[in-house]
Design a protein around this motif. Structure first.
Motif, PDB file in Angstrom:
ATOM      1  N   PHE A   1       0.835  -1.192   0.000  1.00  0.00           N
ATOM      2  CA  PHE A   1       0.000   0.000   0.000  1.00  0.00           C
ATOM      3  C   PHE A   1       0.878   1.253   0.000  1.00  0.00           C
TER       4      PHE A   1
ATOM      5  N   ILE B   1      -3.676  -0.846   4.441  1.00  0.00           N
ATOM      6  CA  ILE B   1      -4.406   0.144   3.650  1.00  0.00           C
ATOM      7  C   ILE B   1      -4.674   1.389   4.490  1.00  0.00           C
TER       8      ILE B   1
ATOM      9  N   ASP C   1      -4.882   5.375   0.119  1.00  0.00           N
ATOM     10  CA  ASP C   1      -5.161   4.355  -0.894  1.00  0.00           C
ATOM     11  C   ASP C   1      -6.611   4.423  -1.360  1.00  0.00           C
TER      12      ASP C   1
ATOM     13  N   VAL D   1      -5.391  -2.931  -3.534  1.00  0.00           N
ATOM     14  CA  VAL D   1      -6.339  -2.061  -2.831  1.00  0.00           C
ATOM     15  C   VAL D   1      -7.771  -2.530  -3.075  1.00  0.00           C
TER      16      VAL D   1
END
Length: 236
Positions: free
Chosen positions: A161, A167, A171, A202
């Motif tokens: 990420f 995440i 993102d 993602v």
């Protein structure tokens, strides 16, 4: 059922609306979702200005007696006023500073380029019931390609990420920005293998929340495009 203190006004045709909607849902923040149609001009009414936001924009939210616009301000308000998973805006390893850096860069770069392409290729022709201006589209596409190259070089590294192994809101907002031109036919992945890998990572991490919102976004585009083609054919 009592009304939730937070009322979120959104249009899934707008990338910031999609990002905040997914963030609210995945973070389990109680809210009332209020759909606003930008194509119908519902954000321009006097009632919307007076009761929701004087800026007459989406997304927007009201939280008790607070009226708030601008997506980054809304995100930070939600962070301050609610208990949310740490990974969205982490304190460790200067995570928040690195996300803030991207949010500032995105406003003048990725957000600007993806919005301009979307407007020139799809939104302005839809509203004016005409074909896109190819010259304007080409200029917007050139800038979008330049910005995507910068995004890949500046923010996508060896980690899964943007700021590490988890995440973050950076993102989420970035993938929604990239979807804006992608869902009207632009391929952002040509000659960008890091962007392609990051996007898939993602997308998979966001799971059902992202899938449902982008599916609705796609449906809205398809429905509007059908009426757009009919309107153009009637003018010919």
């Amino acid at each position: 059922m009592p009304l939730q203190p937070i009322r979120f006004f959104y249009d899934l045709l707008n990338q910031s609306s999609r990002a905040l909607y997914i963030f609210l849902e995945s973070s389990k923040i109680p809210f009332e979702a209020v759909s606003i149609s930008v194509l119908k001009g519902e954000h321009l009414t006097g009632e919307y200005r007076d009761k929701v936001t004087r800026f007459k924009k989406v997304p927007a939210l009201t939280d008790h007696n607070l009226q708030l616009s601008e997506s980054v301000a809304m995100f930070r308000h939600l962070i301050r006023e609610n208990i949310i998973p740490e990974h969205w805006y982490p304190r460790k390893n200067f995570g928040r500073s690195r996300i803030d850096e991207f949010l500032e860069w995105r406003q003048r770069n990725l957000g600007l380029a993806s919005t301009d392409y979307f407007q020139q290729k799809w939104l302005v022709p839809y509203l004016q019931k005409r074909q896109p201006n190819e010259s304007a589209v080409n200029v917007a596409e050139k800038q979008l390609n330049h910005t995507l190259n910068e995004f890949e070089q500046l923010f996508l590294h060896s980690k899964g990420f943007m700021i590490g192994d988890n995440i973050s809101y950076a993102d989420l907002l970035a993938i929604c920005e990239i979807d804006q031109p992608k869902y009207i036919g632009f391929n952002p992945f040509i000659h960008r293998p890091k962007l392609d890998r990051w996007y898939k990572t993602v997308r998979d991490e966001l799971g059902t929340y992202y899938k449902e919102v982008t599916h609705e976004f796609d449906n809205k585009l398809r429905t509007a495009e059908k009426s757009h083609k009919e309107a153009i054919s009637l003018k010919q």
